[in-house]
Design an enzyme around this catalytic site. Sequence first.
Site, PDB file in Angstrom:
ATOM      1  N   GLY A  40     -12.773   8.827   7.996  1.00  0.00           N
ATOM      2  CA  GLY A  40     -13.238   7.479   6.812  1.00  0.00           C
ATOM      3  C   GLY A  40     -14.447   6.812   7.973  1.00  0.00           C
ATOM      4  N   HIS A  98      -3.085   4.699  -2.091  1.00  0.00           N
ATOM      5  CA  HIS A  98      -4.103   6.782  -1.547  1.00  0.00           C
ATOM      6  C   HIS A  98      -3.541   7.502  -2.499  1.00  0.00           C
ATOM      7  CE1 HIS A  98      -6.102   8.355   1.391  1.00  0.00           C
ATOM      8  NE2 HIS A  98      -5.302   9.915   0.894  1.00  0.00           N
ATOM      9  N   LYS A 158       0.852  -1.463   0.013  1.00  0.00           N
ATOM     10  CA  LYS A 158       0.331   0.289   0.077  1.00  0.00           C
ATOM     11  C   LYS A 158       0.643   1.078   0.255  1.00  0.00           C
ATOM     12  CE  LYS A 158      -3.514   3.077   0.551  1.00  0.00           C
ATOM     13  NZ  LYS A 158      -4.667   2.543   1.490  1.00  0.00           N
ATOM     14  N   ASP A 205     -13.282   0.635   1.947  1.00  0.00           N
ATOM     15  CA  ASP A 205     -12.793   1.197   2.608  1.00  0.00           C
ATOM     16  C   ASP A 205     -13.151   1.550   4.151  1.00  0.00           C
ATOM     17  OD1 ASP A 205     -10.486   2.854   3.636  1.00  0.00           O
ATOM     18  OD2 ASP A 205     -10.733   4.449   2.969  1.00  0.00           O
TER      19      ASP A 205
HETATM   20  O1  DOR Z   1     -11.284   7.875   5.610  1.00  0.00           O
HETATM   21  C1  DOR Z   1      -9.202   7.361   5.170  1.00  0.00           C
HETATM   22  N1  DOR Z   1      -9.298   6.822   6.154  1.00  0.00           N
HETATM   23  N2  DOR Z   1      -8.744   7.712   4.359  1.00  0.00           N
HETATM   24  C2  DOR Z   1      -7.526   7.180   4.443  1.00  0.00           C
HETATM   25  O2  DOR Z   1      -6.643   7.324   3.975  1.00  0.00           O
HETATM   26  C3  DOR Z   1      -6.879   6.428   5.784  1.00  0.00           C
HETATM   27  C4  DOR Z   1      -8.664   6.200   6.377  1.00  0.00           C
HETATM   28  C5  DOR Z   1      -8.227   5.397   7.790  1.00  0.00           C
HETATM   29  O3  DOR Z   1      -7.331   4.599   8.082  1.00  0.00           O
HETATM   30  O4  DOR Z   1      -8.484   5.523   8.871  1.00  0.00           O
HETATM   31 ZN    ZN Z   2      -8.737   3.457   3.181  1.00  0.00          ZN
HETATM   32 ZN    ZN Z   3      -7.205   5.577   1.204  1.00  0.00          ZN
END
Ligand code: DOR
Ligand code: ZN
Ligand code: ZN
Length: 448
Positions: A330, A181, A146, A310
């Site tokens: 996230g 990403h 990643k 995700d």
């Molecule tokens: O929304 C996201 N959450 N984007 C990321 O790149 C990391 C991820 C996280 O690990 O919470």
């Molecule tokens: Zn992610």
């Molecule tokens: Zn991401």
Amino acid sequence: MIVDSVLTNAKAYINGQIVDCSLALEEGKIFKIGKETQMPNADQKTNLKSLLVLPGLIDEHVHLRDEGKAYKEDFQTGTAAAAAGGFTTVLDMPNNEPVTMSMETLRNRMRIAERKVLVNVGFYSEFPKKLAEVKDIVSEGAVGFKLFMGCQIGGLNVDDDEALQDAFKEVAELNVPVAVHAEDKALLVANEEKLKQAKKSNTAAFLKAHSETVELKAIERLLKISAPTSVRLHFCHVSTEEGLNAILEAKKSGRKVTCEVTPNHLLLSRDDLEHYGQLLIMAPPLRNKNHIEALWKGLEAGWVDALGSDHAPHALSEKFASSVWDVKVGVPGLETTLPLILTLVKKNRLSLAQAVHLLAEKPAEIYGLNNRGRLEQGKNADLTVVDFNHKFKIDASKFKSKAKYSPYDGWNVQGKPVKTFVNGLLVFDEGEIVAKAGNGSIVRRGKA
Ligand code: DOR
Ligand code: ZN
Ligand code: ZN
């Protein structure tokens, strides 16, 4: 012969068709698919009463956390969420504490997971500092690397084009994909600095910082750097029309690139972010209608290769920090993805074939999970059983995930995961986890 179990009265998705059949499962594999009268005797018989049986779904983008971030999610709760959401295999991201970026950290993570997982789990690694270690990480069983381009997480300097190219050459030789990403760190940091100096700290400022150009710049840069190599880049959570077009151009020119979209970027917009606030902060962020339409077009046309949740659980308090710059980005997604997608199938926005392709067949192909992704004699007995007619309201308070909130809380959906079989064993049944922790297996590259 007596097999472990026989499932009768299934409507199974096999090679693009829905077939009335029975399935015999033996030692974790699909032993036979056929008429009920052709089934061997079994220790256990389950009548599926015409429920739809899909190949066990694969979520190639989840953050299971655990170790230093176990307060957000751990292997048991995260894989319980997967089973409840109809996923039999998930691929875990490396931005953990400690970061998964060496043979030791990977081995340790697998060791901890082994006793706790309810579904199959494969692991990504970040790039190590020393490229020579890439081989060791792959031989330990990482399914992919990643690359976070928006901030420095692993050992590879994301500001250094030459170092990136060397890393791509190294993994290309091992034929391991690199999930990206794509947000350009330099531009993102510069945007953030400007906005912070102007004392802007609301959701609109976050959108400005994580602009469309931030995504496009990273995608274009990586396509250029990787061009002389045969690395397989997989762009995660593509959120913009321009980004998707750049990937499409690369595909048309014969490059080995693939991409993922998330339900969030298909179903939610920046207006929702304005309305619901910080809970919906994610990176890349939600976009406007034009981008959403472009992603839909890409999905319908088959340019998008995978749907990933995700799944990014955080403590609720972390979502409501006083400044947007401190909000953890996230939202959880494992328990909403399948019902949301099945609802879209019901509404004829996607075909069932497309859904299965995006959620099982293609992820299996990208990550070399050769025994998964299809219902076929000899493949792993990973099965996602859904009640396609069941209408219900998403209730985040009932999630198995530690993150009991969702942008989709209260949404009406149709299509409910009711039974999840992992390696032949019933793990989730009618709302309950019915297997012991540790019943899932660790997916190692080349042995999957
Ligand atoms: O929304 C996201 N959450 N984007 C990321 O790149 C990391 C991820 C996280 O690990 O919470
Ligand atoms: Zn992610
Ligand atoms: Zn991401």
